[in-house]
Design a protein around this motif. Structure first.
Motif, PDB file in Angstrom:
ATOM      1  N   TRP A 274      60.513  44.590  50.311  1.00  0.00           N
ATOM      2  CA  TRP A 274      59.743  45.496  49.446  1.00  0.00           C
ATOM      3  C   TRP A 274      58.926  46.477  50.285  1.00  0.00           C
ATOM      4  O   TRP A 274      58.881  47.674  49.994  1.00  0.00           O
ATOM      5  N   ILE A 275      58.311  45.955  51.344  1.00  0.00           N
ATOM      6  CA  ILE A 275      57.534  46.830  52.230  1.00  0.00           C
ATOM      7  C   ILE A 275      58.457  47.800  52.965  1.00  0.00           C
ATOM      8  O   ILE A 275      58.120  48.974  53.165  1.00  0.00           O
ATOM      9  N   SER A 276      59.638  47.320  53.354  1.00  0.00           N
ATOM     10  CA  SER A 276      60.564  48.182  54.086  1.00  0.00           C
ATOM     11  C   SER A 276      61.007  49.368  53.242  1.00  0.00           C
ATOM     12  O   SER A 276      61.220  50.465  53.768  1.00  0.00           O
ATOM     13  N   LYS A 277      61.126  49.188  51.930  1.00  0.00           N
ATOM     14  CA  LYS A 277      61.508  50.305  51.064  1.00  0.00           C
ATOM     15  C   LYS A 277      60.426  51.381  51.052  1.00  0.00           C
ATOM     16  O   LYS A 277      60.730  52.576  51.041  1.00  0.00           O
ATOM     17  N   LEU A 278      59.169  50.949  51.067  1.00  0.00           N
ATOM     18  CA  LEU A 278      58.080  51.925  51.141  1.00  0.00           C
ATOM     19  C   LEU A 278      58.103  52.656  52.481  1.00  0.00           C
ATOM     20  O   LEU A 278      57.897  53.878  52.553  1.00  0.00           O
ATOM     21  N   LEU A 279      58.365  51.908  53.552  1.00  0.00           N
ATOM     22  CA  LEU A 279      58.422  52.527  54.877  1.00  0.00           C
ATOM     23  C   LEU A 279      59.591  53.502  54.984  1.00  0.00           C
ATOM     24  O   LEU A 279      59.491  54.524  55.681  1.00  0.00           O
ATOM     25  N   VAL A 280      60.704  53.199  54.289  1.00  0.00           N
ATOM     26  CA  VAL A 280      61.853  54.108  54.295  1.00  0.00           C
ATOM     27  C   VAL A 280      61.486  55.436  53.654  1.00  0.00           C
ATOM     28  O   VAL A 280      61.828  56.514  54.157  1.00  0.00           O
ATOM     29  N   ILE A 281      60.761  55.383  52.533  1.00  0.00           N
ATOM     30  CA  ILE A 281      60.332  56.613  51.864  1.00  0.00           C
ATOM     31  C   ILE A 281      59.425  57.428  52.780  1.00  0.00           C
ATOM     32  O   ILE A 281      59.578  58.652  52.927  1.00  0.00           O
ATOM     33  N   LEU A 282      58.466  56.745  53.413  1.00  0.00           N
ATOM     34  CA  LEU A 282      57.555  57.439  54.326  1.00  0.00           C
ATOM     35  C   LEU A 282      58.302  58.017  55.529  1.00  0.00           C
ATOM     36  O   LEU A 282      58.021  59.131  55.976  1.00  0.00           O
ATOM     37  N   SER A 283      59.273  57.272  56.043  1.00  0.00           N
ATOM     38  CA  SER A 283      60.037  57.738  57.203  1.00  0.00           C
ATOM     39  C   SER A 283      60.851  58.979  56.865  1.00  0.00           C
ATOM     40  O   SER A 283      60.880  59.941  57.644  1.00  0.00           O
ATOM     41  N   CYS A 284      61.518  58.959  55.716  1.00  0.00           N
ATOM     42  CA  CYS A 284      62.318  60.121  55.302  1.00  0.00           C
ATOM     43  C   CYS A 284      61.423  61.344  55.115  1.00  0.00           C
ATOM     44  O   CYS A 284      61.796  62.467  55.498  1.00  0.00           O
TER      45      CYS A 284
ATOM     46  N   LEU B 178      58.532  61.912  56.614  1.00  0.00           N
ATOM     47  CA  LEU B 178      58.062  62.346  57.931  1.00  0.00           C
ATOM     48  C   LEU B 178      59.147  63.129  58.672  1.00  0.00           C
ATOM     49  O   LEU B 178      58.877  64.183  59.260  1.00  0.00           O
ATOM     50  N   VAL B 179      60.391  62.622  58.641  1.00  0.00           N
ATOM     51  CA  VAL B 179      61.496  63.318  59.312  1.00  0.00           C
ATOM     52  C   VAL B 179      61.717  64.697  58.694  1.00  0.00           C
ATOM     53  O   VAL B 179      61.945  65.684  59.400  1.00  0.00           O
ATOM     54  N   THR B 180      61.619  64.772  57.376  1.00  0.00           N
ATOM     55  CA  THR B 180      61.809  66.050  56.687  1.00  0.00           C
ATOM     56  C   THR B 180      60.748  67.060  57.096  1.00  0.00           C
ATOM     57  O   THR B 180      61.043  68.236  57.354  1.00  0.00           O
ATOM     58  N   ILE B 181      59.510  66.609  57.173  1.00  0.00           N
ATOM     59  CA  ILE B 181      58.417  67.520  57.543  1.00  0.00           C
ATOM     60  C   ILE B 181      58.551  67.965  58.996  1.00  0.00           C
ATOM     61  O   ILE B 181      58.395  69.150  59.320  1.00  0.00           O
ATOM     62  N   LEU B 182      58.859  67.020  59.887  1.00  0.00           N
ATOM     63  CA  LEU B 182      58.991  67.368  61.301  1.00  0.00           C
ATOM     64  C   LEU B 182      60.133  68.348  61.542  1.00  0.00           C
ATOM     65  O   LEU B 182      60.063  69.203  62.429  1.00  0.00           O
ATOM     66  N   PHE B 183      61.186  68.236  60.736  1.00  0.00           N
ATOM     67  CA  PHE B 183      62.333  69.110  60.941  1.00  0.00           C
ATOM     68  C   PHE B 183      62.034  70.550  60.524  1.00  0.00           C
ATOM     69  O   PHE B 183      62.793  71.465  60.873  1.00  0.00           O
ATOM     70  N   LEU B 184      60.949  70.768  59.798  1.00  0.00           N
ATOM     71  CA  LEU B 184      60.586  72.145  59.447  1.00  0.00           C
ATOM     72  C   LEU B 184      60.214  72.964  60.685  1.00  0.00           C
ATOM     73  O   LEU B 184      60.279  74.194  60.656  1.00  0.00           O
TER      74      LEU B 184
ATOM     75  N   PRO C 243      71.837  62.469  61.273  1.00  0.00           N
ATOM     76  CA  PRO C 243      72.614  61.330  60.755  1.00  0.00           C
ATOM     77  C   PRO C 243      72.291  59.998  61.416  1.00  0.00           C
ATOM     78  O   PRO C 243      72.125  58.986  60.700  1.00  0.00           O
ATOM     79  N   PRO C 244      72.180  59.915  62.760  1.00  0.00           N
ATOM     80  CA  PRO C 244      71.794  58.613  63.336  1.00  0.00           C
ATOM     81  C   PRO C 244      70.428  58.123  62.875  1.00  0.00           C
ATOM     82  O   PRO C 244      70.237  56.929  62.635  1.00  0.00           O
ATOM     83  N   ILE C 245      69.480  59.053  62.734  1.00  0.00           N
ATOM     84  CA  ILE C 245      68.144  58.658  62.264  1.00  0.00           C
ATOM     85  C   ILE C 245      68.218  58.113  60.847  1.00  0.00           C
ATOM     86  O   ILE C 245      67.623  57.070  60.523  1.00  0.00           O
ATOM     87  N   MET C 246      68.963  58.800  59.977  1.00  0.00           N
ATOM     88  CA  MET C 246      69.079  58.362  58.586  1.00  0.00           C
ATOM     89  C   MET C 246      69.816  57.031  58.474  1.00  0.00           C
ATOM     90  O   MET C 246      69.520  56.221  57.589  1.00  0.00           O
ATOM     91  N   LYS C 247      70.753  56.780  59.376  1.00  0.00           N
ATOM     92  CA  LYS C 247      71.439  55.490  59.358  1.00  0.00           C
ATOM     93  C   LYS C 247      70.497  54.364  59.754  1.00  0.00           C
ATOM     94  O   LYS C 247      70.514  53.277  59.149  1.00  0.00           O
TER      95      LYS C 247
ATOM     96  N   CYS D  45      74.486  58.669  53.939  1.00  0.00           N
ATOM     97  CA  CYS D  45      75.196  59.872  53.487  1.00  0.00           C
ATOM     98  C   CYS D  45      74.368  60.608  52.437  1.00  0.00           C
ATOM     99  O   CYS D  45      74.201  61.834  52.499  1.00  0.00           O
ATOM    100  N   HIS D  46      73.829  59.868  51.474  1.00  0.00           N
ATOM    101  CA  HIS D  46      72.940  60.463  50.464  1.00  0.00           C
ATOM    102  C   HIS D  46      71.748  61.144  51.131  1.00  0.00           C
ATOM    103  O   HIS D  46      71.406  62.295  50.802  1.00  0.00           O
ATOM    104  N   LYS D  47      71.127  60.453  52.037  1.00  0.00           N
ATOM    105  CA  LYS D  47      69.915  60.983  52.683  1.00  0.00           C
ATOM    106  C   LYS D  47      70.218  62.249  53.482  1.00  0.00           C
ATOM    107  O   LYS D  47      69.451  63.220  53.446  1.00  0.00           O
ATOM    108  N   VAL D  48      71.324  62.227  54.228  1.00  0.00           N
ATOM    109  CA  VAL D  48      71.665  63.391  55.041  1.00  0.00           C
ATOM    110  C   VAL D  48      71.982  64.594  54.157  1.00  0.00           C
ATOM    111  O   VAL D  48      71.595  65.733  54.464  1.00  0.00           O
TER     112      VAL D  48
END
Length: 697
Positions: A332-342, A344-350, A402-406, A425-428
């Motif tokens: 359950w905690i890992s799902k929250l961390l996945v949302i936060l990670s995605c 963070l990656v999206t913001i950094l890629f800007l 892609p490696p990060i999202m995997k 694949c969805h995330k990428v």
């Protein structure tokens, strides 16, 4: 961007493609490169090293093109599986769609766009000095009746795409059923994963499973394998391996010949093993028939819906074992961390996105760096900076996504590698749509983008202004990220360089010490779908993008067929489960195109065309809902009709008894796989380190 800037980008990337093709056609014939360019053929014993040197090994030849083109779809299916066939169908679908859209765009819409004078008259004498916007809808006069032609084109393409989507969905669904009926019995067809198993005090998980399934599924229950925690199981396995290595090294110090000893190491670790047998409240439960497994899978097993949870077991080689080390709270905690990670990656890629946008605007670049004025005024420098460099930066940045999202998806609690790759694949896909398309189109900060999409009614008008202005950037993007990147896939730059660097260190190593890679679906499917999105959104805005897209899809078709036949071996078989992702993304692209068209006709002051556009997204979403009801269930589960038919066919199969016997141990943890250690460094089957399979006698 002016035409000369685009031509510079096209020239550079076309030259790179020719270089990659030429180098590949030579290097693939060198025996020392078989591990790079034909690892699958080498592993299967189909790549034979020539006995003597031939001069034609140094001459580029196109023979590999024929070899990649000739195999039929059925041959590809038998060799690489249904997932590979579905992947190639994505490319074929794209070629069909954009061949029709390209004909409409180039031969109908481009002449209409050039006939307008909203921007300025076209310079036919020095055509390379024209802005690419002259060829786009931006050049059509406001209120012009010519815009009705664009509306008609949007309607035609929508109808064509929906028809082709329907036929492809139906075709792949039928292929999925036929594939299931044609393959031999597979362990995952008879097995379900049962989790949250209640265990009474003083009992064990295995005993609970036996009691429950012999009572509730007495006619079909066959056996089960209890899942153990990864860390402690591997501790035992590694202890044995380390002991063996120590023994071998000690024997070498005493200079005992290899031929004198062939010893099976059998270490007494009973006390340690008892402590390591910490069971997870989960088990792979196997049944005598596919239908029996399906009943257990789809029926509620207990009055408490949080206990005896069932899900389809993946193929044994597809199981992602680290998942079982997580607790309920941990998942359950890992799902929250996945949302936060995605996020963070999206913001950094800007950051690279903003750098790219700065490079495409020379005036802004000169204001930031005035000392570069003399250099930026040079024609060739400005063309390279605006036409090639931004997309090169974006290409390099996108390689790591892609490696990060995997990795992020692997923390979500999926039990199989195939599920992890579909999630990645969805995330990428959505990462690329958000960060590459919307961020570049709207050229805004993350917060500005958020506020734009909160104001839903303003989205069409904002996109109508921003999307056409970025047409030249995305044409160059297709050339760089499409042509060159796909050609580099053929050349396999990183594996080739790695092979060159490792050769001096591996002269005495075993020649058979190499691995056959699996196809990175989570990396390449999003790329194809994003190019499809660009094609849909720009075919009526800036039709010049279509020929470059067709060039990309043509390259992708022949190159990926070559790679599937020579390089990649299937690691798992999801039987076409990637196609619903393709369908949903294509529907999104269609609706996005229609929203942009709605905004364009409003911006161009053609209110009646705006009103006529409104039914399009409604029709498209209704069509999507129909397809979801009609075809999606086939990709979620097989019907009773199919399962019973297949079970009846197998009743007369003399090999079924042997298969069911082997099924009892198919889902043992890799650390528990039977192993024998000998002095010759070869591993053969012996006895498992820990007995885990409890079988109903």
């Amino acid at each position: 961007m002016i035409v000369s800037g685009l031509l510079t980008s096209v020239g550079i990337n076309f030259a790179l493609c020719i270089i990659f093709f030429t180098l590949y056609s030579v290097l693939r014939k060198q025996p020392g490169n078989y591990k790079v360019y034909a690892p699958r053929l080498l592993a299967e014993g189909k790549a034979h090293r020539p006995s003597r040197f031939h001069l034609n090994r140094l001459v580029p030849t196109p023979g590999w093109l024929k070899n990649a083109w000739v195999p039929s779809e059925d041959q590809l299916l038998s060799y690489s599986g249904l997932d590979a066939v579905v992947f190639m169908r994505i490319i074929i679908f794209s070629l069909k769609v954009f061949s029709i859209a390209g004909f409409i765009g180039i031969f109908i819409l481009v002449p209409v766009n050039c006939s307008g004078n909203q921007l300025h008259d076209m310079d036919y004498v020095n055509i390379t000095n024209n802005s690419l916007e002259v060829f786009s809808i931006s050049n059509v006069n406001n209120g012009s009746n010519s815009l009705w032609i664009h509306l008609g084109a949007v309607y035609v393409v929508t109808i064509v795409v929906c028809y082709l989507l329907y036929t492809e969905y139906r075709y792949i669904a039928s292929k999925r059923i036929n594939y299931f009926c044609s393959v031999k019995p597979q362990p995952h067809q008879y097995t379900v994963l049962v989790s949250n198993i209640p265990v009474s005090k003083g009992s064990s998980v295995g005993a609970s499973v036996v009691n429950f399934f012999t009572e509730n599924h007495p006619a079909t229950y066959l056996s089960h394998v209890v899942v153990h925690r990864k860390r402690k199981v591997w501790t035992v396995a590694n202890a044995v391996r380390n002991y063996y290595r120590t023994f071998i090294n000690h024997r070498r110090v005493k200079k005992i010949a290899d031929a004198e000893v062939n010893l099976n190491v059998n270490v007494n670790l009973n006390v340690r093993i008892d402590k390591s047998r910490e069971e997870v409240q989960a088990a792979f439960v196997s049944f005598k028939t596919r239908y029996g497994a399906a009943i257990a899978l789809h029926m509620l097993q207990a009055n408490n819906p949080t206990q005896w949870l069932t899900e389809q077991a993946p193929e044994p080689q597809d199981v992602y074992w680290p998942f079982f080390s997580s607790t309920f709270m941990g998942r359950w905690i890992s799902k929250l961390l996945v949302i936060l990670s995605c996020t963070l990656v999206t913001i950094l890629f800007l950051i690279p996105v903003f750098i790219v946008q700065g490079l495409t605007n020379l005036a802004q670049l000169e204001s930031y760096f005035p000392f570069l004025n003399s250099i930026l005024t040079m024609s060739i420098v400005s063309q390279v900076i605006t036409g090639y460099l931004p997309n090169l930066i974006l290409q390099v940045s996108l390689k790591i996504v892609p490696p990060i999202m995997k990795v992020i998806s692997s923390q979500q609690g999926y039990i199989s590698v195939s599920e992890i790759e579909r999630s990645a694949c969805h995330k990428v896909i959505w990462f690329t749509v958000w960060n590459v398309f919307f961020a570049n189109v709207l050229s805004a900060s993350a917060f500005s983008l958020l506020f734009i999409f909160l104001e839903f009614k303003d989205i069409p008008s904002k996109l109508a202004v921003s999307v056409p202005a970025q047409a030249s950037f995305f044409i160059a993007y297709v050339v760089t990220l499409g042509w060159t990147s796909t050609s580099s896939e053929l050349f396999r730059v990183i594996p080739f360089v790695g092979s060159l660097l490792s050769k001096p260190c591996s002269k005495n190593s075993n020649e058979n010490n190499f691995s056959v890679p699996s196809f990175p679906y989570h990396q390449d499917i999003p790329k194809i779908l994003f190019f499809g999105l660009l094609g849909f959104t720009y075919f009526f805005l800036a039709p010049l993008i279509i020929p470059f897209l067709l060039g990309y899809f043509s390259l992708a078709y022949i190159i990926y067929r070559n790679q599937l036949l020579n390089v990649y071996a299937p690691k798992y078989e999801s039987a076409g489960k990637f196609w619903p992702i393709v369908h949903d993304t294509t529907i999104f692209s269609l609706v996005l195109m229609q929203f942009i068209a709605f905004g364009i006709f409003t911006l161009k002051k053609l209110p009646h065309a705006t009103a006529v556009t409104f039914p399009l997204p409604v029709f498209t979403l209704l069509f999507n809902e129909y397809c979801r009801k009609r075809f999606l269930p086939i990709f979620m589960a097989y019907s009773t009709e199919t399962l019973l038919k297949k079970d009846k066919e197998d009743e007369n199969d003399p090999d079924m008894a042997q298969f069911l016997y082997q099924l009892r141990s198919a889902y043992q943890h890799p650390a528990l796989v039977p192993t024998t250690y000998s002095s010759s460094h070869s591993d053969t089957l012996h006895e498992p380190l820990i007995p885990t399979a409890q079988v109903r006698g």
